[in-house]
Structure formats: C-alpha cells, structure tokens
Design an enzyme around this catalytic site. Structure first.
Site, short mmCIF file in Angstrom:
data_model
loop_
_atom_site.label_atom_id
_atom_site.label_comp_id
_atom_site.label_asym_id
_atom_site.label_seq_id
_atom_site.Cartn_x
_atom_site.Cartn_y
_atom_site.Cartn_z
N THR A 176 -0.44 2.99 76.36
CA THR A 176 0.64 2.27 77.19
C THR A 176 1.77 2.44 76.36
OG1 THR A 176 -0.81 0.74 78.44
CG2 THR A 176 1.49 0.02 78.01
N LYS B 284 2.82 1.34 84.96
CA LYS B 284 1.94 0.58 84.06
C LYS B 284 2.76 -0.98 83.80
CE LYS B 284 -1.32 -1.31 81.51
NZ LYS B 284 -2.00 -0.53 80.48
N LYS C 141 3.01 -6.71 73.07
CA LYS C 141 3.64 -5.27 73.06
C LYS C 141 3.81 -4.62 74.38
CE LYS C 141 1.51 -1.45 73.71
NZ LYS C 141 0.62 -0.11 73.70
#
Length: 288
Positions: free
Chosen positions: A97, A172, A240
C-alpha cells in the site's frame, strides 16, 4: 506454472508467497531479514536470495509487499534493486500500500527498461492473506495484468484491473477511507448502546439484519465489546495509509473531513500505547 519471486515476507507477504508455492509455482523469496527468508524456505521449500536483484534473476513475475514508498524504491531501483536484473518482458507486481505517485513513477521506469509493472494493493488483512482470500485492486497495462492475474489468483478472492498505473493504489485509498468511517460509526454505536444501558450484543444482532450491516459489524463488534484489539491490521499501518489518502486528497481537491478526523482519533489510540492494536480499537479511546 510460473517462475516467480516474492520480495518482503511480513505478515502479509509470508503467507502470500506460501500460497504461490502451494499452487505449484517455482518461488524464490527475499526478505530484509535473511532469517525470515530461511524460515519460509524451511516451511515451504523453494529458494531464498540475498538481495532483490538476485531474487529477480530469471523470474517471469516478481511480487513485492513491503512497508512504504521508500522501501519500494529500494527494492526496485536501488543499488541491489530487482529492476536491474529482470529479464526483458518480466513483470513486477507490487502489493504494497503506497502512493499513486510512486506507482506511476515505477511503471514509467519499468517501461523504459522493457518491463511490466502492476500496482496491486490488497485488502483482507492478515487473515485474508493466510486464507488466500484477499481482494486485489490493480492498476497498469492490460497486457501485463493478463499475465499476472492468473498467478495472483493463488491468494485472491477477487482481483480486478481498475485502470492505468496508480489506479490500484487510488482504489486502495477509497477502501481505507470507507473503513475509517465505518469503524468510527460502529464504535460510536457500540458506545451509545452501552451508555444507554442496552444489551449491546443483542442490539448488534438485531441491526445487523438491516441496513446498518457491514463486514466490520459482523466480524469486529463482539471483540470490540470484549476489549480485544489484536485481530490483524494495526493502527500504525492505518495511519500510514490514511496519510497517503489525505495527501492524495490535497492534490486532487477532495474534501475528506471524516477521514481527517478519524486519523486524529487513531493518533489518540497511538498515544494510549495502541499502535499495534487493530483498527477496531477506536472504541478504546471512547471508553478509556
């Protein structure tokens, strides 16, 4: 069956690489900690390599799942990066990611070198990786995706090409934005039910049959009520990811007030010592 490499054997990569081996692919692994790679080989067979560059030699598809943009650049275009030793026509599939920017950057670099690159972040957490039931969101060229997709099926419940380079990472981001709001809403609902003197489990049993139902409700409500927050995707990782979402939103002009607020709530969980708790721990900051 294909000759493949897998770079990064964390909580996601370790079982994902195992599924590739179990499906008959010839697998070479690399991990920053060589001991982890040795343990994987002892468990699954296959081979390990000392560097990403060495792991890439002779492989048709190289998979990766590492921590962030900088880690990804290191294993692809760094001194010992995989791009420097991939055969012409080989494809790099990135399950990290990361930002859409780095996906576009590496896609362009791969094309310069005669390589393929697919950004393919996943959803489903540690359990999804272990059970081979991940959702894989892909961006890149259709021709590269067509080669990679049958191999990805070793650990995927769903896999789809959403557009050009970076589209997987952008998708995502949508996933994480939706999860943040859902978990906060569920936390507030559970907190309200408890404060109102209701049997919260009974309440969830009723409303989960209606429009409020969600994966988070079905899979996390009982553990949240029990104060158990050790079920996979950690708050540190979510922060994050939400940082990536908010940075992209600043670039594209999207206004994400709920996402920004939930990100701050997660920072409070970190200050409570819950950085490694799972994302459902938003409830903990309300009941501390």
């Amino acid at each position: 069956m294909a000759k493949v490499a897998f770079l990064g054997l964390g909580v996601m990569g370790y079982p994902m690489a195992g599924h590739l081996k179990a499906h008959g692919h010839e697998v070479t692994v690399y991990n920053r900690s060589a001991a982890k790679a040795a343990a994987w080989v002892a468990e699954h067979g296959g081979k390990s390599a000392a560097t990403p560059r060495a792991a890439a030699a002779g492989q048709e598809v190289i998979f990766a799942c590492v921590g962030n943009d900088d880690d990804l650049r290191t294993i692809t275009i760094g001194t010992d990066g995989a791009f420097g030793n991939m055969a012409a026509g080989a494809i790099f599939v990135d399950h990290t990611t990361a930002s859409a920017d780095v996906a576009r950057e590496l896609h362009a670099k791969a094309k310069e070198l005669g390589l393929g690159f697919v950004d393919a972040p996943v959803s489903g957490g540690q359990a999804g990786a272990q059970n081979g039931a991940l959702t894989v969101m892909c961006g890149g060229d259709a021709s590269d995706y067509a080669i990679a997709e049958p191999i990805i099926q070793a650990y995927a419940r769903s896999c789809r090409l959403l557009g050009g380079a970076g589209a997987g990472q952008l998708t995502k981001m949508v996933n994480q934005i939706c999860i943040a709001g859902l978990v906060q809403g569920l936390s507030e609902g559970l907190y309200f039910a408890t404060q109102a003197g209701l049997d919260a489990e009974a309440v969830i049993d009723v409303i989960s049959k209606g429009a409020a139902q969600s994966w988070q409700m079905d899979n996390r409500s009982k553990t949240m009520l029990a104060g158990k927050f050790d079920f996979g995707f950690a708050v540190d990782w979510m922060r994050k990811d939400l940082g990536i979402c908010l940075a992209e939103a600043r670039r594209n002009g999207a206004h994400l007030p709920v996402t920004a607020l939930v990100d701050q709530f997660y920072s409070e969980v970190q200050k409570m010592g819950g950085g490694r708790w799972d994302t459902s721990s938003l409830l903990a900051r309300m009941t501390k």
